[in-house]
Write a protein that holds these residues in place. Structure first.
Motif, PDB file in Angstrom:
ATOM      1  N   ALA A 181       0.817  -1.207   0.000  1.00  0.00           N
ATOM      2  CA  ALA A 181       0.000   0.000   0.000  1.00  0.00           C
ATOM      3  C   ALA A 181       0.855   1.262   0.000  1.00  0.00           C
ATOM      4  O   ALA A 181       0.433   2.313  -0.496  1.00  0.00           O
ATOM      5  N   SER A 182       2.062   1.177   0.541  1.00  0.00           N
ATOM      6  CA  SER A 182       2.951   2.338   0.589  1.00  0.00           C
ATOM      7  C   SER A 182       4.396   1.864   0.656  1.00  0.00           C
ATOM      8  O   SER A 182       4.752   1.080   1.535  1.00  0.00           O
ATOM      9  N   THR A 183       5.219   2.341  -0.281  1.00  0.00           N
ATOM     10  CA  THR A 183       6.628   1.954  -0.271  1.00  0.00           C
ATOM     11  C   THR A 183       7.416   2.731   0.787  1.00  0.00           C
ATOM     12  O   THR A 183       8.605   2.487   0.962  1.00  0.00           O
ATOM     13  N   GLU A 184       6.748   3.657   1.479  1.00  0.00           N
ATOM     14  CA  GLU A 184       7.437   4.446   2.502  1.00  0.00           C
ATOM     15  C   GLU A 184       8.009   3.551   3.591  1.00  0.00           C
ATOM     16  O   GLU A 184       9.107   3.795   4.103  1.00  0.00           O
ATOM     17  N   TYR A 185       7.266   2.494   3.951  1.00  0.00           N
ATOM     18  CA  TYR A 185       7.750   1.580   4.981  1.00  0.00           C
ATOM     19  C   TYR A 185       9.016   0.866   4.525  1.00  0.00           C
ATOM     20  O   TYR A 185       9.940   0.661   5.304  1.00  0.00           O
ATOM     21  N   LEU A 186       9.056   0.476   3.253  1.00  0.00           N
ATOM     22  CA  LEU A 186      10.246  -0.171   2.709  1.00  0.00           C
ATOM     23  C   LEU A 186      11.439   0.776   2.772  1.00  0.00           C
ATOM     24  O   LEU A 186      12.551   0.372   3.129  1.00  0.00           O
ATOM     25  N   GLN A 187      11.203   2.033   2.415  1.00  0.00           N
ATOM     26  CA  GLN A 187      12.277   3.019   2.400  1.00  0.00           C
ATOM     27  C   GLN A 187      12.807   3.293   3.804  1.00  0.00           C
ATOM     28  O   GLN A 187      14.027   3.344   4.024  1.00  0.00           O
ATOM     29  N   ILE A 188      11.912   3.446   4.763  1.00  0.00           N
ATOM     30  CA  ILE A 188      12.326   3.730   6.143  1.00  0.00           C
ATOM     31  C   ILE A 188      13.135   2.576   6.710  1.00  0.00           C
ATOM     32  O   ILE A 188      14.181   2.775   7.341  1.00  0.00           O
ATOM     33  N   MET A 189      12.675   1.349   6.477  1.00  0.00           N
ATOM     34  CA  MET A 189      13.392   0.185   6.998  1.00  0.00           C
ATOM     35  C   MET A 189      14.778   0.081   6.380  1.00  0.00           C
ATOM     36  O   MET A 189      15.783  -0.147   7.078  1.00  0.00           O
ATOM     37  N   ALA A 190      14.855   0.240   5.062  1.00  0.00           N
ATOM     38  CA  ALA A 190      16.141   0.126   4.377  1.00  0.00           C
ATOM     39  C   ALA A 190      17.107   1.206   4.844  1.00  0.00           C
ATOM     40  O   ALA A 190      18.286   0.930   5.104  1.00  0.00           O
TER      41      ALA A 190
END
Length: 249
Positions: A181-190
């Motif tokens: 739903a949002s790639t923001e979570y992927l970016q924050i984790m990475a």
């Protein structure tokens, strides 16, 4: 294609046998002329046993680890050099048995030791807490073994642990699916894990049981330190894919 390590049968011992053997190094089999240590720690049910099975090319269904499990893998170079045996230790649970680092991370074997910290991306709220805890526990143990604090590189704001450490973030496919739903979570984790890995001089690798390429990188990374194999050059910083960032990058 490089040969993968070969697992020997009968590789599980009781914790009491392991502690006694560590007290008396002469009890180790004489055939193990060259040995290395692979210590696997991390979150509960994060995939530590699966990681070891992947490294050893085993397809066994993972079984619960009681406290401290031991296996070993042997690599025989084709040029006639002595075989290298990797002693593989898995600490069960989360942090309850962290004191067992004192058993498996010892001064006389420190120079050929590596630690793999496994975290579960399907439980993102626990990832940073897990890597912080184990990184500090490993650093503290290394400082006890060496009798001195780990050096600090002020110019790069890096505080190395003192031995090779790899952060393996498992279940990347599950985390990716949950974050559609949002790639923001992927970016924050990475970004968070990349900063932490850089600051502590560790490698960072995402894995998934469904991604053979990432699993291949994992095998090569562990083999590099365990068997003096060629250095891994893979690099994949894109947060929408499986992240692969080695030490110093």
């Amino acid at each position: 294609r490089p040969a993968m390590p070969e697992a020997d049968a009968g590789g599980v011992k009781t914790i009491f046998q392991l502690i006694e053997e560590r007290k008396d190094e002469t009890q180790l089999p004489p055939a193990r002329a060259i040995e290395s240590e692979v210590i696997v720690v991390g979150g509960k049910q994060a995939g530590k046993t699966s990681l070891i099975n992947t490294f050893m090319n085993k397809v066994d269904a993972p079984k619960p680890t009681t406290a401290l499990d031991y296996k070993y893998a042997r690599y025989s170079p084709k040029d006639g050099q002595s075989a290298i045996v990797a002693n593989i230790w898995e600490l069960a649970g989360d942090t309850q048995l962290a004191q067992l680092l004192d058993v498996v991370l010892v001064p006389q074997r420190l120079a050929r030791s590596q630690v793999v910290i496994v975290v579960d991306l399907s439980k993102p709220g626990e990832v940073l807490k897990t890597v912080k805890y184990w990184t500090e526990a490993i650093r503290a143990r290394v400082e006890v073994c060496t009798g001195r604090p780990a050096p600090v590189d002020d110019s790069a704001e890096v505080r190395p642990v003192g031995i090779p450490v790899s952060i393996v973030a498992s279940k990347w496919d599950v985390f990716e699916e949950k974050s559609q739903a949002s790639t923001e979570y992927l970016q924050i984790m990475a970004k968070t894990l990349r900063y932490f890995a850089h600051a502590n001089g560790t490698a960072l690798l995402y894995t998934s049981d469904k991604d053979k390429v990432l699993l291949g990188v994992l095998r090569r990374l562990i083999s590099h330190h365990a068997f003096d194999r060629e250095e891994v050059t893979a690099f994949q910083p894109e947060y929408t894919k499986g992240v692969v960032v080695l030490r110093g990058v």
